[in-house]
Design a protein around this motif. Sequence first.
Motif, PDB file in Angstrom:
ATOM      1  N   GLY A  11       0.785  -1.225   0.000  1.00 19.60           N
ATOM      2  CA  GLY A  11       0.000   0.000   0.000  1.00 19.60           C
ATOM      3  C   GLY A  11       0.814   1.272   0.000  1.00 19.60           C
ATOM      4  N   SER A  12       2.148   1.170  -0.010  1.00 20.05           N
ATOM      5  CA  SER A  12       2.982   2.365  -0.140  1.00 20.05           C
ATOM      6  C   SER A  12       2.861   2.863  -1.577  1.00 20.05           C
ATOM      7  CB  SER A  12       4.443   2.050   0.174  1.00 20.05           C
ATOM      8  OG  SER A  12       4.580   1.647   1.522  1.00 20.05           O
ATOM      9  N   SER A  13       2.979   4.186  -1.755  1.00 19.09           N
ATOM     10  CA  SER A  13       2.796   4.732  -3.099  1.00 19.09           C
ATOM     11  C   SER A  13       3.814   5.817  -3.391  1.00 19.09           C
ATOM     12  CB  SER A  13       1.387   5.311  -3.253  1.00 19.09           C
ATOM     13  OG  SER A  13       1.208   6.407  -2.381  1.00 19.09           O
ATOM     14  N   MET A  14       4.055   6.018  -4.676  1.00 20.32           N
ATOM     15  CA  MET A  14       4.889   7.129  -5.104  1.00 20.32           C
ATOM     16  C   MET A  14       4.262   7.762  -6.325  1.00 20.32           C
ATOM     17  SD  MET A  14       8.282   5.409  -6.669  1.00 20.32           S
ATOM     18  CE  MET A  14       8.196   3.998  -7.763  1.00 20.32           C
ATOM     19  N   ASN A  15       4.357   9.069  -6.354  1.00 18.05           N
ATOM     20  CA  ASN A  15       3.870   9.843  -7.484  1.00 18.05           C
ATOM     21  C   ASN A  15       5.102  10.458  -8.125  1.00 18.05           C
ATOM     22  OD1 ASN A  15       2.562  11.440  -9.319  1.00 18.05           O
ATOM     23  ND2 ASN A  15       1.233  12.438  -7.834  1.00 18.05           N
ATOM     24  N   ILE A  16       5.441   9.992  -9.329  1.00 18.40           N
ATOM     25  CA  ILE A  16       6.706  10.407  -9.941  1.00 18.40           C
ATOM     26  C   ILE A  16       6.498  11.065 -11.300  1.00 18.40           C
ATOM     27  CG2 ILE A  16       8.160   8.753  -8.720  1.00 18.40           C
ATOM     28  CD1 ILE A  16       8.056   6.955 -11.197  1.00 18.40           C
ATOM     29  N   LYS A  17       7.479  11.898 -11.637  1.00 18.28           N
ATOM     30  CA  LYS A  17       7.566  12.462 -12.973  1.00 18.28           C
ATOM     31  C   LYS A  17       8.971  12.173 -13.479  1.00 18.28           C
ATOM     32  CE  LYS A  17       8.533  17.038 -11.141  1.00 18.28           C
ATOM     33  NZ  LYS A  17       8.139  18.433 -11.073  1.00 18.28           N
ATOM     34  N   VAL A  18       9.129  12.204 -14.786  1.00 18.72           N
ATOM     35  CA  VAL A  18      10.417  11.890 -15.406  1.00 18.72           C
ATOM     36  C   VAL A  18      10.783  13.000 -16.378  1.00 18.72           C
ATOM     37  CG1 VAL A  18      11.709  10.221 -16.774  1.00 18.72           C
ATOM     38  CG2 VAL A  18       9.942   9.420 -15.211  1.00 18.72           C
ATOM     39  N   THR A  29       5.118   7.877  -0.273  1.00 23.60           N
ATOM     40  CA  THR A  29       4.368   7.761   0.968  1.00 23.60           C
ATOM     41  C   THR A  29       4.383   6.299   1.375  1.00 23.60           C
ATOM     42  OG1 THR A  29       2.922   9.579   0.301  1.00 23.60           O
ATOM     43  CG2 THR A  29       2.156   8.181   2.100  1.00 23.60           C
ATOM     44  N   THR A  30       4.974   6.015   2.532  1.00 22.59           N
ATOM     45  CA  THR A  30       5.053   4.626   2.979  1.00 22.59           C
ATOM     46  C   THR A  30       3.838   4.253   3.814  1.00 22.59           C
ATOM     47  OG1 THR A  30       6.403   2.947   4.068  1.00 22.59           O
ATOM     48  CG2 THR A  30       6.439   5.125   5.054  1.00 22.59           C
ATOM     49  N   ALA A  31       3.344   3.061   3.608  1.00 21.13           N
ATOM     50  CA  ALA A  31       2.231   2.544   4.393  1.00 21.13           C
ATOM     51  C   ALA A  31       2.747   1.752   5.588  1.00 21.13           C
ATOM     52  CB  ALA A  31       1.341   1.656   3.526  1.00 21.13           C
ATOM     53  N   VAL A  32       4.051   1.523   5.630  1.00 24.15           N
ATOM     54  CA  VAL A  32       4.654   0.753   6.730  1.00 24.15           C
ATOM     55  C   VAL A  32       5.847   1.519   7.281  1.00 24.15           C
ATOM     56  CG1 VAL A  32       3.910  -1.501   5.867  1.00 24.15           C
ATOM     57  CG2 VAL A  32       6.072  -0.581   5.114  1.00 24.15           C
ATOM     58  N   SER A  33       5.942   1.562   8.592  1.00 21.70           N
ATOM     59  CA  SER A  33       7.097   2.189   9.233  1.00 21.70           C
ATOM     60  C   SER A  33       7.239   1.587  10.617  1.00 21.70           C
ATOM     61  CB  SER A  33       6.944   3.707   9.323  1.00 21.70           C
ATOM     62  OG  SER A  33       5.924   4.055  10.223  1.00 21.70           O
ATOM     63  N   SER A  34       8.423   1.710  11.196  1.00 21.27           N
ATOM     64  CA  SER A  34       8.667   1.114  12.506  1.00 21.27           C
ATOM     65  C   SER A  34       7.925   1.831  13.622  1.00 21.27           C
ATOM     66  CB  SER A  34      10.165   1.071  12.809  1.00 21.27           C
ATOM     67  OG  SER A  34      10.680   2.378  12.859  1.00 21.27           O
ATOM     68  N   ASN A  35       7.461   3.057  13.367  1.00 17.82           N
ATOM     69  CA  ASN A  35       6.704   3.766  14.402  1.00 17.82           C
ATOM     70  C   ASN A  35       5.214   3.831  14.072  1.00 17.82           C
ATOM     71  OD1 ASN A  35       6.799   5.605  12.336  1.00 17.82           O
ATOM     72  ND2 ASN A  35       7.417   7.333  13.610  1.00 17.82           N
ATOM     73  N   ASN A  36       4.778   3.028  13.096  1.00 19.84           N
ATOM     74  CA  ASN A  36       3.373   2.908  12.694  1.00 19.84           C
ATOM     75  C   ASN A  36       2.749   4.221  12.241  1.00 19.84           C
ATOM     76  OD1 ASN A  36       3.245   0.093  13.218  1.00 19.84           O
ATOM     77  ND2 ASN A  36       3.096   0.556  15.392  1.00 19.84           N
ATOM     78  N   GLU A  37       3.554   5.132  11.733  1.00 19.45           N
ATOM     79  CA  GLU A  37       3.059   6.379  11.166  1.00 19.45           C
ATOM     80  C   GLU A  37       3.227   6.341   9.654  1.00 19.45           C
ATOM     81  OE1 GLU A  37       4.666  10.013  12.704  1.00 19.45           O
ATOM     82  OE2 GLU A  37       4.634   9.266  14.757  1.00 19.45           O
ATOM     83  N   VAL A  38       2.354   7.055   8.967  1.00 16.21           N
ATOM     84  CA  VAL A  38       2.518   7.233   7.531  1.00 16.21           C
ATOM     85  C   VAL A  38       3.614   8.273   7.337  1.00 16.21           C
ATOM     86  CG1 VAL A  38       1.430   8.058   5.421  1.00 16.21           C
ATOM     87  CG2 VAL A  38       0.131   6.642   7.019  1.00 16.21           C
ATOM     88  N   LEU A  39       4.670   7.909   6.618  1.00 14.43           N
ATOM     89  CA  LEU A  39       5.786   8.811   6.380  1.00 14.43           C
ATOM     90  C   LEU A  39       5.801   9.217   4.912  1.00 14.43           C
ATOM     91  CD1 LEU A  39       8.603   6.908   8.314  1.00 14.43           C
ATOM     92  CD2 LEU A  39       7.245   8.838   9.120  1.00 14.43           C
ATOM     93  N   LYS A  40       6.060  10.505   4.672  1.00 17.80           N
ATOM     94  CA  LYS A  40       6.156  11.014   3.304  1.00 17.80           C
ATOM     95  C   LYS A  40       7.534  11.618   3.118  1.00 17.80           C
ATOM     96  CE  LYS A  40       1.280  12.050   2.981  1.00 17.80           C
ATOM     97  NZ  LYS A  40       0.247  13.043   2.724  1.00 17.80           N
ATOM     98  N   SER A  41       8.095  11.408   1.927  1.00 22.98           N
ATOM     99  CA  SER A  41       9.412  11.959   1.640  1.00 22.98           C
ATOM    100  C   SER A  41       9.583  12.105   0.131  1.00 22.98           C
ATOM    101  CB  SER A  41      10.503  11.054   2.213  1.00 22.98           C
ATOM    102  OG  SER A  41      11.751  11.693   2.197  1.00 22.98           O
ATOM    103  N   GLN A  42      10.628  12.843  -0.249  1.00 24.13           N
ATOM    104  CA  GLN A  42      10.956  13.002  -1.669  1.00 24.13           C
ATOM    105  C   GLN A  42      11.584  11.736  -2.212  1.00 24.13           C
ATOM    106  OE1 GLN A  42      13.538  16.451  -2.066  1.00 24.13           O
ATOM    107  NE2 GLN A  42      12.063  17.256  -3.525  1.00 24.13           N
ATOM    108  N   VAL A  43      11.320  11.460  -3.470  1.00 24.01           N
ATOM    109  CA  VAL A  43      11.980  10.364  -4.181  1.00 24.01           C
ATOM    110  C   VAL A  43      12.778  10.980  -5.331  1.00 24.01           C
ATOM    111  CG1 VAL A  43       9.931   9.899  -5.592  1.00 24.01           C
ATOM    112  CG2 VAL A  43      11.644   8.140  -5.377  1.00 24.01           C
ATOM    113  N   ASN A  44      14.001  10.508  -5.505  1.00 22.22           N
ATOM    114  CA  ASN A  44      14.875  10.967  -6.585  1.00 22.22           C
ATOM    115  C   ASN A  44      15.568   9.761  -7.201  1.00 22.22           C
ATOM    116  OD1 ASN A  44      14.811  14.014  -6.355  1.00 22.22           O
ATOM    117  ND2 ASN A  44      15.304  13.424  -4.257  1.00 22.22           N
TER     118      ASN A  44
END
Length: 116
Positions: A11-18, A29-44
Amino acid sequence: KIRGIWVNELGSSMNIKVAKNGTVSGNYTTAVSSNNEVLKSQVNGSVHMVDVDSGVIGFVVQWEYKKKGKTYYSVSSWSGIIEGNKMVTTWILTSYAKIKNSWKSTTINKDTFTKS
């Protein structure tokens, strides 16, 4: 053809452009994390397409999160193959640890993303 939203089996997702030069950017946006929070970050990353809908891709996400008042840092890297609306990747997650404990700082696994 790879621009857009990709979702993995957890269920983690990424919205990317090229960009025309193959540079990949966007948000993860990760659906899994060690602190059970939804984490969002940049992807490169970067992609090399061998035809209209097939190619190879690599991308990186940096993570920073808090758990029990302590801040943790990690980096995930994915490398994989794209065919149509499927992206099959192997990932490596490295969390910060002192060098003497580095043996337990890395996890490796696989993800399959589907374009939505």
